[in-house]
Design an enzyme around this catalytic site. Structure first.
Site, PDB file in Angstrom:
ATOM      1  N   GLU A  51      40.775  42.681 -13.656  1.00 18.93           N
ATOM      2  CA  GLU A  51      41.241  41.429 -12.766  1.00 18.93           C
ATOM      3  C   GLU A  51      41.673  41.996 -11.526  1.00 18.93           C
ATOM      4  OE1 GLU A  51      42.503  40.659 -17.282  1.00 18.93           O
ATOM      5  OE2 GLU A  51      42.333  42.410 -15.816  1.00 18.93           O
ATOM      6  N   CYS A  89      47.152  41.085 -18.194  1.00 24.55           N
ATOM      7  CA  CYS A  89      48.403  41.672 -18.495  1.00 24.55           C
ATOM      8  C   CYS A  89      49.374  40.932 -17.276  1.00 24.55           C
ATOM      9  CB  CYS A  89      48.318  43.200 -18.197  1.00 24.55           C
ATOM     10  SG  CYS A  89      48.205  43.662 -16.366  1.00 24.55           S
ATOM     11  N   CYS A 107      48.467  41.663 -13.592  1.00 24.20           N
ATOM     12  CA  CYS A 107      47.177  40.991 -13.368  1.00 24.20           C
ATOM     13  C   CYS A 107      47.407  39.490 -13.305  1.00 24.20           C
ATOM     14  CB  CYS A 107      45.955  41.118 -14.144  1.00 24.20           C
ATOM     15  SG  CYS A 107      45.371  42.819 -14.268  1.00 24.20           S
ATOM     16  N   HIS A 126      43.092  47.716 -12.957  1.00 25.29           N
ATOM     17  CA  HIS A 126      42.632  46.621 -14.235  1.00 25.29           C
ATOM     18  C   HIS A 126      41.423  46.222 -13.372  1.00 25.29           C
ATOM     19  CE1 HIS A 126      46.658  46.850 -16.320  1.00 25.29           C
ATOM     20  NE2 HIS A 126      46.375  48.073 -15.858  1.00 25.29           N
TER      21      HIS A 126
END
Length: 161
Positions: A55, A83, A86, A53
């Site tokens: 992040e 999410c 993260c 992801h």
């Protein structure tokens, strides 16, 4: 333009560029003391790794660049609401705050919401009431782009990641 707006604009620009190259429309910037240290984009499509992801990629890049896993004092600017994975990684790394452009309601019509992951883990999307503060302050920063412009046409309902 404030520093928050400038970093958020860069996170959204990274997200749009990633979408243009066939990736998912998520970007992030990690900053310390008002200076960008690292960036990341969601690379799941190309890497086939569900943990890549935006992040997470920014946290990984910053830790490598600084030569340490401790990112205390850093701030992350993310194009979308983080999410749970993260959020946990940023908490463990010492990130002090997260700013984001689009929330899960914005992302849901495009099949890009992480709300299902929060629900599966039985975690609240909104900050818990006092006396329990959220693990990280999450603040929305407006941008000069709509969710439709970033996320594109409506998609069948799928997970954000």
């Amino acid at each position: 333009m404030t520093t928050h707006q400038a970093f958020m604009r860069e996170a959204v620009r990274l997200a749009a560029a990633n979408r243009d190259r066939g990736g998912r429309p998520f970007g992030a910037v990690l900053a310390i003391d008002g200076q960008a240290v690292a960036t990341g984009v969601n690379d799941i499509v190309h890497s086939h790794d569900p943990t890549t992801h935006a992040e997470m990629e920014a946290v990984r890049a910053a830790a490598r660049k600084l030569g340490r896993p401790d990112l205390r004092g850093s701030v992350v600017y993310a194009s979308g609401h983080p999410c749970p994975m993260c959020l946990a990684a940023m908490t463990m790394a010492g990130v002090q705050a997260v700013y984001y452009a689009f929330d899960n309601n914005d992302a849901a019509p495009y099949g890009l919401s992480s709300e299902a992951a929060y629900q599966a883990l039985r975690l609240p999307l909104d900050p818990p009431p006092p006396p329990l503060p959220p693990p990280l302050p999450l603040t929305r920063v407006p941008v000069d782009l709509s969710a439709a412009q970033l996320y594109g046409p409506r998609a069948p309902h799928t997970s954000r990641r």
